[in-house]
Every structure is written in C-alpha cells, then in structure tokens.
Scaffold this active site. Sequence first.
Site, PDB file in Angstrom:
ATOM      1  N   HIS A   6       0.838  -1.200   0.000  1.00 48.85           N
ATOM      2  CA  HIS A   6       0.000   0.000   0.000  1.00 48.85           C
ATOM      3  C   HIS A   6       0.874   1.251   0.000  1.00 48.85           C
ATOM      4  CE1 HIS A   6      -2.842   2.857   2.285  1.00 48.85           C
ATOM      5  NE2 HIS A   6      -3.330   2.714   1.061  1.00 48.85           N
ATOM      6  N   HIS A  49      -1.012  11.175  -2.251  1.00 48.78           N
ATOM      7  CA  HIS A  49      -2.326  10.799  -1.732  1.00 48.78           C
ATOM      8  C   HIS A  49      -3.169  12.028  -1.405  1.00 48.78           C
ATOM      9  CE1 HIS A  49      -5.274   9.735   1.399  1.00 48.78           C
ATOM     10  NE2 HIS A  49      -5.393   8.608   0.726  1.00 48.78           N
TER      11      HIS A  49
END
Length: 299
Positions: A6, A49
């Site tokens: 991730h 992100h």
Amino acid sequence: MLVFGHRGSSFAAPELTGAAIARAFDIDGVDGVEVDVRLSRDGALVLLHDRTLRRTGLCDDARLLSTPVEELTMDELRRVDVGAWKGPEFRGEHVLSLEEAVQMVPEGCKCLVELKSGDAKIVEALARSSVASSGKILVIGFDLELVAAVKRRLPRVACLHVQRIHPVRLFAALGLDLYSWYRPLFSTVDVSLLDRVQELGLDGIDVPSDGSDETLEYIREAKRRGLLVATWPFLTTLTQSDTEPARQWAERAGVDIFVSDLPPKPTRSQGATATSGAASLESWKSRSNLHKFLRFLTR
C-alpha cells in the site's frame, strides 16, 4: 492471492517514494504496489495521496506545502522533500511521476493506480502516458464514472471500482460499535452496485475487508460474476488492520489482490505475463503463492 504494498512499503518507508517502492519489491517481495495519482498544473501524473504536501512534505517555501497539487508544476513539487518526515535516512526523497514509479516495477509485477482527481483531464493524461501501454498497470478509483471513462479510453487496462467504507464500520474502527446494535439497518451488501460495475464493463471491485459476513458474501457474489476483487484490511480496530487474521479472511473470501501496509512475505511469480485484463490477471495470479508471515508488526 496476490499481495500489493500500500503506497509502496509505507509502514517501513515514506509513502509513495522511490524508497517505499524499492523496499516493497526488493525486501518485501510483493507482487505489486498500490499508488495514488494526481495531476499537476503542467499535466504531469504525480504520486501523492493528499491534495497538498502539508502532511508528508518538508520545504523552506511554505507555499509549496499549502498549495493544492493541481496548482503546482512538477518542478515545484520536486523541490519538496517527501522523505525526511519519516526519518533522517529518507532525506532527499522527492515526488515521483507515475512513469518513474512504473519503471521501478519488475517484469511480472503490477502497479495498482488509484486516480485521486475526479477530472477527465487525468484520463487523457493517463492515456497519453507511456504507462498506458506498459502492461503493468491496473486502474482503480472511488469515482465510478471516472473509472468507466478510463475503461472506455483504455479498454485493455483492467479497471476496478473502489467501494467506500460504510460509516457505521468506520465508527466501529474508532471503538463505537453501533453496527452490532443496529445490524439489520446497516447492511453494506448492495448487489445493484455490482450490476452497475458490470454494465459499465469494468473488471472488478476494490472493497474494505472489514471481516464481516456481509462483506464476505458480497465478495463471493462478485467472484461468482467473474469480477476481480481487491481489498485492503479494515477490521474492528485500526491496530488490527494488517494482522494475519485479515489476510486469512481475505483468502477465505476468495480475494485476488490483498493491499497491505505490512505485507507478508510472498513467493513472487517469475516471468509472469504482464498483459492486462481479467483473464490474464487470473492466469498471473495462479502462478503466485504466498508464504506464511515470517514476522509481523502491528501499527
């Protein structure tokens, strides 16, 4: 079941950096990495992100930390150190382009690209980029119509719809277990959403693995329909999110891709065909096996 890091190996290294991606493949031995992508002002696909660099960036110019990515050029973004916040050994890590990240992906491995910007411009930027024909990417996103637009533009690229964590399950993660009290009112199984995914010609779904029987059945229904399923751990508490039971639950559900901050040690397939699409990914998956955890840390 394939294991993806991730944002790279984001527990041990600063997320979405060269260090995190290198560690994911070279040390953790993952089958792929998941990355978040936004569009810069000058049209570059960049790994980030958040909308700004406040959380992960260090720079003398405060403007570069507070300004949204879409208002900064790639050159401006590269001036920000995105590694030092994690530790002095990571000082000097800079914002990567998607092209740079995909170049780090070994043959036979994949890059799961989450589109964070809900804009048609990012679809065209992706279609024009070298990664579109690399055979190494899959595309995911929360915006169903945006992901469908990618599928229409790039039909050979596997595209999955990311489905949201139900608010009641989020409360449970924070210690407020409303779900067990009002279970009949909060079912997250909505088969009509699978119908819509199939109508749009998408290849699969990406769902939180909250450990519930409802989500388990939802995943199994998606698999019965021939859809790919990716999942990220999300159990009853945040500290449980990357434990061995989470992986076992995902395997029991029949998940294809398990995305983890703390990946277990897999045996990565060698020389797997890196073509996109559900059939080729299933073939690729069948040649990749996982070992048991060698060591596991909780957050």
